[in-house]
Scaffold this active site. Structure first.
Site, mmCIF file in Angstrom:
data_model
loop_
_atom_site.group_PDB
_atom_site.id
_atom_site.type_symbol
_atom_site.label_atom_id
_atom_site.label_comp_id
_atom_site.label_asym_id
_atom_site.label_seq_id
_atom_site.Cartn_x
_atom_site.Cartn_y
_atom_site.Cartn_z
ATOM 1 N N ASP A 1 0.842 -1.195 0.000
ATOM 2 C CA ASP A 1 0.000 0.000 0.000
ATOM 3 C C ASP A 1 0.879 1.247 0.000
ATOM 4 O O ASP A 1 1.964 1.238 -0.592
ATOM 5 C CB ASP A 1 -0.939 -0.028 1.210
ATOM 6 C CG ASP A 1 -2.294 0.588 0.910
ATOM 7 O OD1 ASP A 1 -2.335 1.807 0.697
ATOM 8 O OD2 ASP A 1 -3.290 -0.150 0.880
ATOM 9 N N HIS B 1 -3.804 5.913 3.409
ATOM 10 C CA HIS B 1 -4.473 4.692 2.961
ATOM 11 C C HIS B 1 -3.816 3.437 3.522
ATOM 12 O O HIS B 1 -4.487 2.528 4.032
ATOM 13 C CB HIS B 1 -4.473 4.673 1.430
ATOM 14 C CG HIS B 1 -5.371 3.653 0.813
ATOM 15 N ND1 HIS B 1 -4.978 2.353 0.578
ATOM 16 C CD2 HIS B 1 -6.649 3.737 0.363
ATOM 17 C CE1 HIS B 1 -5.971 1.689 0.000
ATOM 18 N NE2 HIS B 1 -7.000 2.509 -0.130
ATOM 19 N N SER C 1 -11.207 -1.130 -0.579
ATOM 20 C CA SER C 1 -9.879 -1.174 0.035
ATOM 21 C C SER C 1 -9.974 -1.452 1.522
ATOM 22 O O SER C 1 -9.059 -2.024 2.124
ATOM 23 C CB SER C 1 -9.148 0.161 -0.176
ATOM 24 O OG SER C 1 -8.704 0.295 -1.493
#
Length: 763
Positions: free
Chosen positions: A132, A209, A531
């Protein structure tokens, strides 16, 4: 609100209720709690009939910012009366909640003493690799190691890389066991773009994220976690005892070269699970993520990937290979509501994570964005002279629209969700009083804007949880749907998991709204996406891998799929937020993940390298194309060893049949392994919700397992009947269920046929 919240109590019993008051009937917000209490006491006295004032209600809390209203000791009769008053928006009985994750772990049934958590020791011996945007461990308790944690398993060979902004010695521990970065591809790509400056590589997450996904998968328990008071509780990862290895391949963007390098490193490091919250929609042999994932699965690593966030359009689902687990997003039984009241007396449910003071004592003028410069409320296009002090109705968007209204001097914003999103309206951490409403509600508000002197007011309820209406889970509107573009016989997505408004750890380098103009910094953030659903499944897979160490990645996925559930908490079939209709396999795959049931599935469907090669041969891939995926030789025709195998014969825990004509007949083969506690077990089959118009013949109809026959084969022959071929429908759903009296092994079935079939029959 469920009726049981205010059920009649015949013995006059008293309970605590939270009463949400319509803003026009509420006192002006103030920090003087005594004044608020007096005002709400008068409210109760005026609202309750004289004969209902005994025993006298007593207010125990008066709220000014967290919600508009109060908490009071009331009889059920008093609460029921308040509930139906126009001045009251909601009445809920106070509940006794145990410490839990901020919903997702408890929603999944992963309590400290649940079967899977106990059997896996919270996943302590598993390492989850997160591909990520890196990780932000600075002052983040989610990535701290408890004193009881031992060194990671010796099978993990990774570690942490230091950088000027990432002190590996300080940040890494027995919880965060790996932190590396890969940015060469990004640097190279940026150098080719005029005016672009590549970001410096580092394990540190400056986007948020990666930190969010890592803590969802395996974050340590953190008490009193929240975002501006929303979703307050104990935040913990799905596999809270598992270790995290972070691979930053997405600084400000992801390149396939960086992602591939990260997966390559993760395989070498010996992670047990890979959580990859990105993906593409491409042929498998040119999709870097699918290629690298194949290698990972071959090494025994379970790989979970997202379905994508471009729904609800048909067939955009990504990550199509059968060797990865493709995860769609679902809702939980929690919402962040903020009602919108209009001057005509109508109230609409809005959603917001706005945390500032609520300034509205009176209604504010309401204008439509198009009438003041931009229907989309674009920055710099709104006429400040027409916006100042007003609430602006905007079309589409999120926190950026609210910021544009704020910068133009607006007092608030009402933002319309997308028209194809149906019931879904995202809650955002706005910088001014702003809410998102459904598209249908926005249309009605827009019509009201055309009336003389329109006014509106935004109120705040904070977190609403428990049995919310509509029921949960539901398939998120944005979650990508099937069918599988490359191989219709392989159902995608595989499964759904919580992915809407998930609270998890956040970077200190970016604001919760992800807007540059937002100066706020938080330790936890609430965001949505497939996600977020993906690391939930990654964490569950880590737990299963510890609890069932002899299972292959395919068998873990099989256990997740065949034990998934299809009913919401009202007892009905899980609904699709986009349409309000029952969701099918193309929307939710096998259903919603059920971790504890997956621990003991009864039977599992396995697939290994040779099975995937057979699958690729059946797709028509050449030896060269297959070699790209496998790294095998092209010296001989590898498919000559895999002849007479159809795509539909891949040993998948689901059946997807695409009929080519009305007289088509399709047979698919499967092999199941008995992993139940009884070596001698007999399974018989049945169908769930068998629709009219097609037939399916199972051979044999009974599977008898013993010590010498732990794996058995069966076939299912599907055919259309005239009732289906002559109808206007082109799709049917069912499920094949094998049971031994204890286990139910459920495989979804989805059948499709050409739209021209009925016309062909008539001609």
């Amino acid at each position: 609100m469920p009726a049981e919240d205010v059920e009649p109590v015949h013995d006059g019993g008293i309970s605590t209720y939270l009463v949400h008051v319509e803003y026009s009937h509420a006192p002006r917000p103030t920090r003087n709690t005594a004044r608020l209490t007096r005002a709400y006491t008068s409210f109760l006295r005026d609202t309750l009939p004289a004969g209902m004032n005994a025993p006298a209600p007593s207010i125990i809390y008066s709220y000014a910012h967290a919600m508009t209203g109060f908490a009071a000791r009331l009889t059920a009769r008093q609460a029921a009366h308040l509930k139906v008053q126009p001045s009251v928006l909601g009445v809920t009985r106070d509940r006794l909640y145990k410490l839990h994750t901020t919903m997702s772990s408890s929603f999944l049934g992963l309590t400290p003493f649940s079967p899977l958590v106990v059997a896996s020791n919270r996943g302590t011996d598993a390492v989850i690799g997160v591909i990520d945007s890196g990780i932000y461990p600075k002052d983040r308790a989610s990535f701290a190691a408890d004193r009881w944690m031992k060194p990671p398993p010796t099978s993990f060979r990774g570690g942490c890389v230091s950088h000027p902004d990432f002190n590996a010695t300080e940040y890494c521990n027995y919880k965060l066991v790996g932190a590396k970065y890969f940015h060469n591809g990004h640097v190279a790509m940026m150098s080719q773009m005029a005016g672009s400056t590549p970001a410096s590589g580092s394990p540190l997450d400056v986007e948020g994220h990666g930190t969010h996904c890592a803590s969802i998968a395996a974050g340590a328990p953190v008490r009193n976690a929240n975002l501006f008071g929303f979703a307050r509780g104990v935040a913990k990862g799905t596999a809270s005892g598992a270790r995290i290895a972070s691979y930053n391949a997405c600084g400000t963007s992801c390149t396939s070269s960086d992602v591939t390098a990260a997966i390559d490193e993760a395989i070498a490091d010996g992670v047990d699970v890979l959580s990859i919250s990105l993906g593409f929609d491409a042929d498998l042999y040119i999709d870097p993520v699918m290629i690298a994932s194949f290698r990972a699965v071959r090494a025994g690593i379970f790989v979970s990937t997202p379905a994508g966030n471009e729904g609800p359009y048909d067939a955009p689902v990504g990550n199509l290979a059968p060797w990865v687990c493709t995860v769609g997003a679902s809702t939980m039984n929690r919402e962040f509501r903020a009602p919108v009241s209009l001057g005509n007396g109508k109230t609409f449910t809005g959603y917001s994570l706005y945390s500032g003071p609520d300034p509205y004592g009176t209604m504010k003028p309401l204008v439509y964005g198009l009438d003041v410069g931009s229907q989309f409320c674009e920055a710099g296009k709104l006429d400040a002279s027409k916006v100042k002090g007003k609430i602006v109705l905007c079309v589409g968007g999120a926190a950026a629209q609210g910021l544009a209204v704020k910068q133009a001097g607006g007092a608030g914003a009402i933002i319309a969700s997308r028209g194809d999103y149906g019931d879904f309206a995202r809650a955002d951490p706005h910088l001014l009083p702003a809410v998102t409403v459904t598209f249908d509600d926005a249309i009605e508000i827009r019509q009201y804007c055309n009336t003389p002197n329109p006014v509106a007011r935004i109120s705040y309820f904070n977190t609403v949880k428990g049995f919310v209406n509509p029921p949960s889970p539901r398939v998120a509107s944005f979650s990508n749907r099937g069918p599988n573009r490359l191989a219709p016989e392989i159902l995608k997505p595989d499964i759904i998991a919580p992915g809407v408004e998930i609270l998890a750890a956040w970077t200190g380098e970016a604001s919760p709204s992800q807007l540059d103009a937002d100066p706020r910094r938080v330790k936890f953030n609430i965001i949505s996406g497939t996600s977020m659903a993906t690391p939930h499944v990654s964490g569950i897979a880590a737990l299963l891998k510890v609890a069932q160490p002899d299972w292959t990645p395919a068998e873990i996925k099989s256990a997740l799929m065949t034990t998934a559930y299809n009913e919401d908490n009202s007892g009905g079939v899980i609904k699709d937020m986009a349409t309000g209709k029952e969701a099918g396999p193309f929307q939710m795959g096998a259903g919603h993940v059920d971790p504890n049931r997956a621990l003991d599935p009864g039977l599992v469907y396995n697939a290994e390298s040779h099975d995937y090669i057979s699958f690729m041969c059946a797709l028509g891939y050449t030896t060269q194309q297959i070699a790209i995926l496998t790294g095998g030789s092209t010296a001989k025709d590898i498919c000559s060893e895999h002849e007479d195998i159809a795509v539909g014969d891949h040993n998948y825990p689901a059946f997807s049949v695409a009929f080519k004509s009305s007289d088509d007949k399709v047979t698919q083969r499967r092999i199941v392994r008995n992993v139940g506690s009884h070596v001698n077990a007999v399974y018989t089959f049945s169908y769930r919700a068998l629709p009219i118009g097609w037939s399916a013949i199972v051979d044999p109809p009974e599977l008898e397992f013993d010590a010498g026959h732990t794996s058995l084969e069966y076939t299912v022959t599907f055919s259309l009947l005239p009732a289906a071929s002559n109808s206007s429908q082109t799709e049917a759903h069912s499920a094949l269920v094998w049971t031994d009296g204890k286990h139910k092994v459920v495989s979804p079935i989805v059948l499709t046929w050409p739209t021209t079939t009925a016309a062909m029959e008539v001609m």
